[in-house]
Design an enzyme around this catalytic site. Structure first.
Site, short mmCIF file in Angstrom:
data_model
loop_
_atom_site.label_atom_id
_atom_site.label_comp_id
_atom_site.label_asym_id
_atom_site.label_seq_id
_atom_site.Cartn_x
_atom_site.Cartn_y
_atom_site.Cartn_z
N CYS A 272 0.79 -1.24 0.00
CA CYS A 272 0.00 0.00 0.00
C CYS A 272 0.82 1.28 0.00
O CYS A 272 0.52 2.21 -0.74
CB CYS A 272 -1.01 0.00 1.15
SG CYS A 272 -0.27 0.19 2.79
N HIS A 331 -2.88 1.34 6.64
CA HIS A 331 -3.11 1.32 5.20
C HIS A 331 -2.88 2.73 4.68
O HIS A 331 -3.28 3.70 5.32
CB HIS A 331 -4.53 0.84 4.89
CG HIS A 331 -4.84 0.81 3.42
ND1 HIS A 331 -3.98 0.23 2.51
CD2 HIS A 331 -5.87 1.31 2.70
CE1 HIS A 331 -4.49 0.37 1.29
NE2 HIS A 331 -5.64 1.02 1.38
N ASP A 354 -7.26 5.76 -3.83
CA ASP A 354 -6.52 4.62 -3.30
C ASP A 354 -6.06 3.72 -4.45
O ASP A 354 -6.86 2.99 -5.03
CB ASP A 354 -7.39 3.83 -2.32
CG ASP A 354 -6.57 2.81 -1.54
OD1 ASP A 354 -5.41 2.56 -1.92
OD2 ASP A 354 -7.09 2.27 -0.55
#
Length: 692
Positions: A272, A331, A354
């Protein structure tokens, strides 16, 4: 260009030094013309003779590499946001000032200058003029306009960042080189747009290149390689032998360069923070203000019920049910700043994007842009992907034991576990800024409940932190251990009741990844305890290096579970803790003054903290404006306690505060990081000053 005596225009000067300085793109390139939309720029044409009477000039733009979009530039200020130009003639020069609309398409343009006869025939054509146009967050009519100069210096101009990692109790930092102004990074960013499925299908893609919402969505999809020719391939568990471990990277530029050089083949591997950091580089380079965000205890809610259900068997092993809910220690995603003219009022400002591939969004592995303001208010009908992002910061954590007979038993409910310490690097320096209040109202407040009810998916669950073994308290205590040492974990059981109790305590130490994948069991203890009323039992679990080194993941994280059951009582208690193992630091020194284009030497040193030799040691060094990623191997093994030093010389190519980032890898110890800041100045010499 050839100097024909019968030509009017003999030479073109795109004035890249003046224009790029005025458009804040000189960091990207000093030779090529790179300008920002909504802001005028001027080019000079040398003329051998004045324009003949009644002759005039026409300007035509071709957009994109395939020159498929053509724009005629009007001679005077037009209506409806069109390109227009002004022409001034001074002696043997013609100065053309071009004005682009604030919503112009971003990318590469070719400018054609035509000298026209009074009858409208083309007498002369000059078509070698190329330039690049980017978003302009300094222009108030641009959708990405950000009115605060200090924010622009951070979110567009800063090539170095800090990414937050670790766990909510032990927040760790990682320096990152975004390098958005390194050589040819801008070209690679445009190449990413050209390789998207939309561009390859050719559906109105180029007409949408002026819309930051569209561009952000494409970048979110293209940073991961799921379903397209994207930049990075994700992998969440070892081995990484056919690529690079995600923890190895210290900057975006080597990743982008490798993708481009390989002909748009995915680079292995990302997780991530790598996806987020590379997206940040691309968006800052294109001119969209962007920052990397870390959410601690981040939920991945697969079924959309705002509840993260985690199932264990009676051995406390996680039950794998294919795609399932999970909670990650942290995250990372990015936020980009823009107006949302496609949404109702109140949705401007920071937008979540994202690029980590988790769920499909309209058939593509991307997420966002979604207004942070909508998440806070629980407005989940806005596009894009609001319910998924809302769950990441708001879901409940529910843990279950599945008994051997299939019966499910709830052992823990925590409504406040998810979405902690949402963090980004401060504009004012190297410290952490907490932005949790942008995403949610204070836990338990009336406004927070209202946002939940508006989100409309929550059914209140009885919180059984207080039920179960009513009078027993369970807690886990530990120090912050160093990788390579033995350490103790203490599990305390406290009997607050007035009766003596007999219970079974199971303690489990597991190797974990940051996103909750169990890599394997390191140790297990099961003891029967008898506890008198009002007393405390302390159970010590000794974790030895030789035991945990066999199973620990590349995230150097030990997960601990303590499980307490009493015969005859139907509700056990479970407590969990994540214990990060800290790694040694590298020492990076850069003695002497740093001067533009003058050689500088860095000294990097490292001491082996382990009781075993390290083989195959290699340092990787990079720094935006200083040097491209360079590997320096260590000769021979590094004995226990031995210190090694390497020297590396380089010449800075850009001024300002720069950072040199170092990674050390070996067979038994990987991803050890070090960093040093360097202030690069110009040499004060009046002759040199004229050119910079």
């Amino acid at each position: 260009m050839a100097n024909h005596h019968n030509r009017v225009i003999t030479e073109v000067d795109v004035r890249s030094h003046e224009n790029n300085l005025a458009h804040r793109t000189r960091e990207i390139d000093r030779e090529r013309l790179i300008v920002r939309r909504g802001q005028p720029f001027s080019i000079t044409l040398q003329s051998s003779e004045p324009l003949p009477p009644k002759h005039y000039m026409e300007l035509v733009l071709h957009f994109g590499k395939r020159d498929k979009t053509m724009v005629k530039v009007q001679r005077e200020r037009g209506t409806g946001g069109r390109w227009w130009f002004v022409q001034q003639e001074v002696q043997d020069e013609i100065l053309l000032t071009l004005h682009s609309p604030a919503d112009a398409l971003i990318g590469q343009y070719s400018l054609v200058v035509l000298v026209m006869s009074p009858e409208g025939h083309i007498k002369e054509k000059t078509d070698k003029i190329k330039f690049h146009l980017l978003f302009n967050p300094w222009c108030k009519d641009d959708e990405v306009y950000l009115p605060d100069e200090s924010l622009l210096q951070e979110y567009i101009m800063n090539e170095n960042g800090v990414i937050y990692m670790g766990s909510k109790d032990y927040i760790d930092t990682r320096d990152w080189s975004y390098g958005q102004f390194e050589d040819y990074v801008m070209d690679i960013c445009l190449e990413i747009l050209d390789n998207s499925n939309e561009a390859l299908k050719n559906h109105q893609d180029s007409e949408s290149r002026g819309d930051p919402v569209y561009i952000c969505r494409i970048i979110s999809a293209m940073i991961n390689s799921n379903g397209d020719r994207g930049v990075l391939s994700g992998r969440w568990q070892e081995p990484y032998t056919d690529g690079v471990s995600p923890s190895h990277w210290t900057g975006s530029v080597p990743i982008l360069q490798q993708w481009s050089k390989s002909g748009a083949r995915a680079v292995k591997y990302g997780q991530c923070w790598v996806f987020a950091a590379v997206a940040c580089t691309v968006l800052r380079c294109l001119g969209i203000p962007t920052r990397v965000i870390t959410n601690f205890n981040s939920a991945h809610d697969v079924d959309g019920n705002l509840s993260i259900d985690v199932l264990y068997n009676e051995n406390l092993e996680r039950i794998d049910r294919g795609r399932q809910d999970s909670s990650w220690n942290f995250h990372c995603w990015v936020e980009s700043w823009m107006r949302r003219s496609d949404l109702p009022n109140g949705n401007d400002g920071w937008q979540v994007l994202d690029p980590t591939p988790q769920e499909l969004s309209e058939g593509t592995f991307c997420c966002g842009p979604c207004p942070v303001a909508a998440i806070k208010e629980g407005n989940l009908s806005v596009k894009y992907d609001a319910p998924f992002i809302f769950a990441e910061v708001n879901a409940d954590m529910v843990e279950w034991i599945v008994r051997n007979d299939g019966h499910r038993q709830k052992v823990r409910v925590d409504e406040r576990y998810v979405g902690k310490y949402i963090s980004t690097k401060s504009v004012w320096g190297e410290h952490r800024e907490d932005v949790t209040q942008n995403y949610k109202y204070p836990e338990g407040s009336i406004k927070e409940r209202d946002a939940y009810n508006k989100a409309g998916q929550r059914t209140p669950v009885p919180n059984n932190e207080s039920t179960g073994l009513k009078n027993l308290q369970l807690s886990i205590k530990h120090t912050k251990p160093v990788f390579g040492t033995d350490f103790d974990v203490i599990i305390e059981v406290k009997n607050d009741g007035d009766k003596d109790v007999h219970a079974q305590l199971t303690v489990l130490a597991l190797a974990m990844t940051y996103n909750s994948i169990h890599q394997g069991e390191c140790q297990r203890q099961k003891v029967s305890i008898s506890l008198r009323a009002g007393r405390v039992h302390r159970q010590v679990l000794r974790l030895r290096y030789e035991d945990y080194v066999r199973c620990v993941s590349e995230h150097y994280l030990i997960g601990l579970k303590a499980f307490l059951e009493m015969p005859g009582e139907n509700e056990p208690i479970m407590k969990t803790a994540n214990i990060p193992l800290s790694k040694p630091e590298l020492l990076v020194q850069v003695p002497g003054k740093a001067v533009l284009f003058e050689q500088l030497t860095s000294i990097i040193s490292f001491t082996n903290p382990l009781s075993v030799p390290l083989k195959g040691g290699v340092f990787t060094v990079e720094g935006a404006g200083l040097l491209a990623a360079t590997e320096v191997p260590v000769k021979g093994d590094i004995a226990p306690g031995q210190k090694v030093s390497v020297k590396l010389s380089f010449s800075p190519v850009r001024t300002g505060v720069r950072k040199i980032l170092v990674d050390f890898d070996s067979d038994r110890l990987k991803d050890v990081k070090g960093v040093a800041a360097v202030v690069v100045r110009k040499r004060h010499n009046p002759l040199i000053m004229r050119y910079f």
